[in-house]
Design an enzyme around this catalytic site. Sequence first.
Site, PDB file in Angstrom:
ATOM      1  N   ASP A  96     -37.018  -0.101  -8.974  1.00 60.48           N
ATOM      2  CA  ASP A  96     -35.573  -0.478  -9.792  1.00 60.48           C
ATOM      3  C   ASP A  96     -34.728   0.580  -9.656  1.00 60.48           C
ATOM      4  O   ASP A  96     -34.998   2.198 -10.028  1.00 60.48           O
ATOM      5  CB  ASP A  96     -35.815  -0.973 -10.906  1.00 60.48           C
ATOM      6  CG  ASP A  96     -36.651  -2.291 -10.923  1.00 60.48           C
ATOM      7  OD1 ASP A  96     -37.188  -2.661 -10.202  1.00 60.48           O
ATOM      8  OD2 ASP A  96     -36.509  -3.199 -11.957  1.00 60.48           O
ATOM      9  N   HIS A 147     -30.329  -6.315  -8.488  1.00 65.50           N
ATOM     10  CA  HIS A 147     -30.685  -5.992  -9.655  1.00 65.50           C
ATOM     11  C   HIS A 147     -29.166  -5.549 -10.899  1.00 65.50           C
ATOM     12  O   HIS A 147     -29.154  -4.679 -11.514  1.00 65.50           O
ATOM     13  CB  HIS A 147     -31.362  -4.634  -9.684  1.00 65.50           C
ATOM     14  CG  HIS A 147     -32.139  -3.850 -11.190  1.00 65.50           C
ATOM     15  ND1 HIS A 147     -32.657  -4.922 -12.036  1.00 65.50           N
ATOM     16  CD2 HIS A 147     -32.178  -2.869 -11.536  1.00 65.50           C
ATOM     17  CE1 HIS A 147     -33.295  -4.220 -12.855  1.00 65.50           C
ATOM     18  NE2 HIS A 147     -32.817  -3.008 -12.774  1.00 65.50           N
ATOM     19  N   HIS A 151     -25.999  -2.732 -13.816  1.00 62.17           N
ATOM     20  CA  HIS A 151     -27.189  -2.574 -14.791  1.00 62.17           C
ATOM     21  C   HIS A 151     -26.815  -2.877 -16.062  1.00 62.17           C
ATOM     22  O   HIS A 151     -27.155  -2.313 -17.015  1.00 62.17           O
ATOM     23  CB  HIS A 151     -28.029  -1.190 -14.722  1.00 62.17           C
ATOM     24  CG  HIS A 151     -29.480  -1.312 -15.030  1.00 62.17           C
ATOM     25  ND1 HIS A 151     -29.988  -1.121 -16.431  1.00 62.17           N
ATOM     26  CD2 HIS A 151     -30.536  -1.354 -14.193  1.00 62.17           C
ATOM     27  CE1 HIS A 151     -31.003  -1.452 -16.396  1.00 62.17           C
ATOM     28  NE2 HIS A 151     -31.474  -1.479 -15.142  1.00 62.17           N
ATOM     29  N   HIS A 243     -39.563   3.100 -10.882  1.00 61.14           N
ATOM     30  CA  HIS A 243     -38.170   3.262 -10.776  1.00 61.14           C
ATOM     31  C   HIS A 243     -37.997   4.379  -9.763  1.00 61.14           C
ATOM     32  O   HIS A 243     -38.593   5.613  -9.666  1.00 61.14           O
ATOM     33  CB  HIS A 243     -37.499   3.792 -12.180  1.00 61.14           C
ATOM     34  CG  HIS A 243     -37.618   2.768 -13.239  1.00 61.14           C
ATOM     35  ND1 HIS A 243     -38.589   2.341 -13.922  1.00 61.14           N
ATOM     36  CD2 HIS A 243     -36.509   1.786 -13.506  1.00 61.14           C
ATOM     37  CE1 HIS A 243     -38.358   1.189 -14.787  1.00 61.14           C
ATOM     38  NE2 HIS A 243     -36.939   1.009 -14.421  1.00 61.14           N
TER      39      HIS A 243
HETATM   40 ZN   LIG Z   1     -33.409  -1.391 -13.992  1.00 59.33          ZN
END
Ligand SMILES: [Zn+2]
Length: 273
Positions: A96, A147, A151, A243
């Site tokens: 991510d 995503h 964010h 991540h």
């Molecule tokens: Zn995230």
Amino acid sequence: MTRRVAVAAALVVLTLLVGSRWVTNRSAVLANQRSTVPTAPATGVAQPPPAPEVTPSSTPVPTHVAAPKPKPKRAGSGPFGSLRTTGRKQVALTFDDGPHPVWTPQVLDRLKTANVKATFCVVGSQVRKHPELVRRIVREGHTLCNHSWNHELDLGTKSVKEIKANLELTNNEIRKAVPNAKIAYFRHPGGKWTANAVSVARSLGMQPLDWDVDPRDWEIKDAKVIGSRVIGGARSGSIILMHDGGGDRKGTLSACPNVIKNLKTRFGIAPLR
Ligand SMILES: [Zn+2]
């Protein structure tokens, strides 16, 4: 005796007469009944079928042409039916908050070396800065996931219109980098799912993608801890969250080879498609 015979004969005749009268009447009744049934015209010309009765109130008037609905997706065991597991033995790796110019290429290198495909949950504003990394992600056979634009952790609490605009902005940016890119998943920032966020994602043809194992690599940098959390938490079909953006990802990067080797051996690693 003769009279008796004559009387009996008379009774028989009478009975026969009454009976035949009844039969005659009954035939007339049946003939009348049949006469109520429409008969085919004698001309032999086929008649057109009667037009169906149309009542204006029962006929919906189309106001627009409906767009084809995305095909229904499998409901998962995460919040609001989001996916938490792959639905098979193999686990899936997800990364991510990228694409990030330092970390994403190195994660891609690790995956390439191990011959493993993963899913990248990309942030729209990062995609705008690094479209070449999105192209590489797709070129190397990985899966894309929306995503959000920047964010926004509270995105799901916004209006449906705002959520939709955010997700579309992100998808448009991804498709500027990779025309016709397949974006089959959406992951809410921070996993803060709401019913609206899920329904908007689905309406745009994206399946909500949650996770089963979170080693919290966004707050710790120790590769051994990250690795043991993933390896310890993984079970058949786990979707694993890590991540490749949003900060220093040295720990995640260092954990990758061991994590991949272990998961490959125990479950196999397969991409989400
Ligand atoms: Zn995230």
